[in-house]
Design an enzyme around this catalytic site. Structure first.
Site, short mmCIF file in Angstrom:
data_model
loop_
_atom_site.label_atom_id
_atom_site.label_comp_id
_atom_site.label_asym_id
_atom_site.label_seq_id
_atom_site.Cartn_x
_atom_site.Cartn_y
_atom_site.Cartn_z
N GLU A 34 -0.64 -2.10 5.27
CA GLU A 34 0.35 -2.05 6.36
C GLU A 34 0.31 -0.69 7.04
O GLU A 34 0.40 -0.58 8.26
CB GLU A 34 1.77 -2.32 5.83
CG GLU A 34 2.81 -2.55 6.93
CD GLU A 34 3.29 -1.28 7.60
OE1 GLU A 34 3.53 -1.30 8.82
OE2 GLU A 34 3.41 -0.24 6.95
N ASP A 75 0.81 -1.22 0.00
CA ASP A 75 0.00 0.00 0.00
C ASP A 75 0.85 1.28 0.00
O ASP A 75 2.03 1.26 0.34
CB ASP A 75 -0.97 0.01 1.19
CG ASP A 75 -0.26 -0.22 2.54
OD1 ASP A 75 0.79 -0.88 2.56
OD2 ASP A 75 -0.77 0.28 3.55
NI NI Z 1 6.70 0.91 5.31
#
Ligand code: NI
Length: 395
Positions: A141, A83
């Site tokens: 994440e 991401d």
């Molecule tokens: Ni990172």
């Protein structure tokens, strides 16, 4: 064999860079990684992977692919996060972000492409492998939830060990750093709402001042770190937001404080949550205010397995060179790789991409952050070599 892996990675260096440039041009925020996931799945299928699953909890935003040799052996999971961040890119690269306000400013574009590179190498050497490699291209994440969701969905079922790496600008290009045990901190959030009674700034005795209470609480919290936590344990309490009032000469009704805590130790984490609440409630009560405290346990600390780390360091030295692999101090930053390491032995290492000549020393999340393409093949070689060595060791 590791020399061969390294050579194969060098041969596909341009492909890995091209994949990264594609991901960099088309960044997607956490929980929106549909095009990124589709692209990864299509590249994997073109490589000959037939067990490619897209999605988690009915959203097609991540990819899990298995290299199943059909021969008994160990199973290792290699993980990349995919991401991007809500950052406006300020660097003029030919492959700059085409998605306004969104940027791969943490290097997850590099992580995805390095793992694709490893996937191709592993496919090449599949006849020489026994066991299984699981490739995890993880969503979200940056919001800290992707790893937890995948673990809940059973991504580690049948997996013996996990390996992950992060591109890291404070480490020079081509070097790698690591820690034994505590590596990155927990990251929790807290919020304190203080209710007082508003009034005119000239007549404080007729009101109950939440601003004074808020200031006292913020100061007192720092004494939890300095007086209640063992000085040999690391802990941070940072208030990042205080909101109260709207005019200079009035005492406001209420105040809100928000912030984050960091530590490596679960017991310290519990202590912070408990003592922050007790301190806030007692101080506010002494100052005639009502207090409502909320502590959200978010990311656990990232604790690597020392034995697996020793093994990974030996592999890294063969790929990067003896003097290029250095033990580092832990960082108070956080990473949701912690969820995998809570469940399985493994390690998380930092691949350096800092290069002054190329003006690539900006910290992660900076609008001018940039990854040195010349290290991508090393990252791919590293993941493939860890997998090969771990499966080999289990034979
Ligand atoms: Ni990172």
């Amino acid at each position: 064999m590791l020399d061969n892996v390294k050579k194969k990675a060098e041969e596909i260096k341009e492909d890995i860079a091209a994949w990264r440039h594609h991901f960099h041009s088309h960044p997607e925020l956490s929980y929106q990684e549909t095009e990124t996931a589709a692209k990864i799945a299509s590249i994997l299928r073109d490589m000959g992977y037939d067990d490619v699953k897209v999605g988690c909890k009915d959203r097609d935003i991540c990819v899990i692919a298995d290299l199943e040799t059909g021969r008994p052996g160990r199973c290792i999971a290699l993980r990349a996060d995919i991401d991007a961040l809500a950052v406006q890119e300020e660097r003029d690269v030919p492959y700059r972000s085409q998605n306004d306000g969104v940027m791969h400013a943490c290097g997850h574009d590099a992580h995805a492409s390095m793992l694709l590179g490893a996937a191709r190498i592993l496919k090449d050497i599949e006849p020489e492998l026994n066991g299984k490699v699981r490739l995890i291209f993880q969503h979200a994440e940056e919001r800290g939830g992707g790893a937890r969701e995948l673990v809940e969905e059973g991504v580690l079922d049948g997996v013996d060990a996990v390996f992950g790496q992060h591109i890291w600008s404070p480490v020079p290009s081509g070097s790698m750093s690591y820690c034994y045990g505590p590596t990155m901190a927990s990251a929790d959030q807290f919020e304190l709402r203080i209710q007082g009674k508003g009034g005119h700034g000239s007549m404080p005795h007729l009101s109950i001042d939440p601003v004074v209470a808020a200031c006292s609480v913020v100061s007192a919290w720092q004494t939890i770190v300095s007086r209640e936590v063992d000085p040999l344990d690391a802990a941070v309490i940072s208030v990042g937001e205080i909101k109260s009032g709207s005019v200079f000469n009035a005492i406001p009704d209420s105040a809100t404080i928000k912030g984050t805590t960091r530590t490596f130790d679960p017991a310290v984490r519990e202590l912070l949550a408990k003592r922050m609440e007790e301190t806030a409630v007692a101080i506010c009560s002494g100052l005639r205010c009502q207090a409502e405290f909320e502590y959200k346990f978010m990311l656990p600390p990232t604790i690597t397995d020392p034995e697996f780390t020793r093994f990974a360091v030996e592999v890294a030295k063969k790929i990067l060179g003896e003097d290029k692999v250095v033990e580092a101090r832990p960082t108070m930053g956080a990473e949701d790789f912690s969820y995998y390491l809570q469940e399985r032995p493994g390690t998380f290492m930092f691949l350096g991409t800092g290069n002054e000549e190329k003006d690539m020393t900006y910290p992660q999340h900076h609008p001018k952050y940039c990854v040195d393409d010349d290290v991508l093949d090393l990252g791919a070689a590293m993941s493939a070599s860890i997998a090969w060595s771990y499966l080999k060791e289990g034979e």
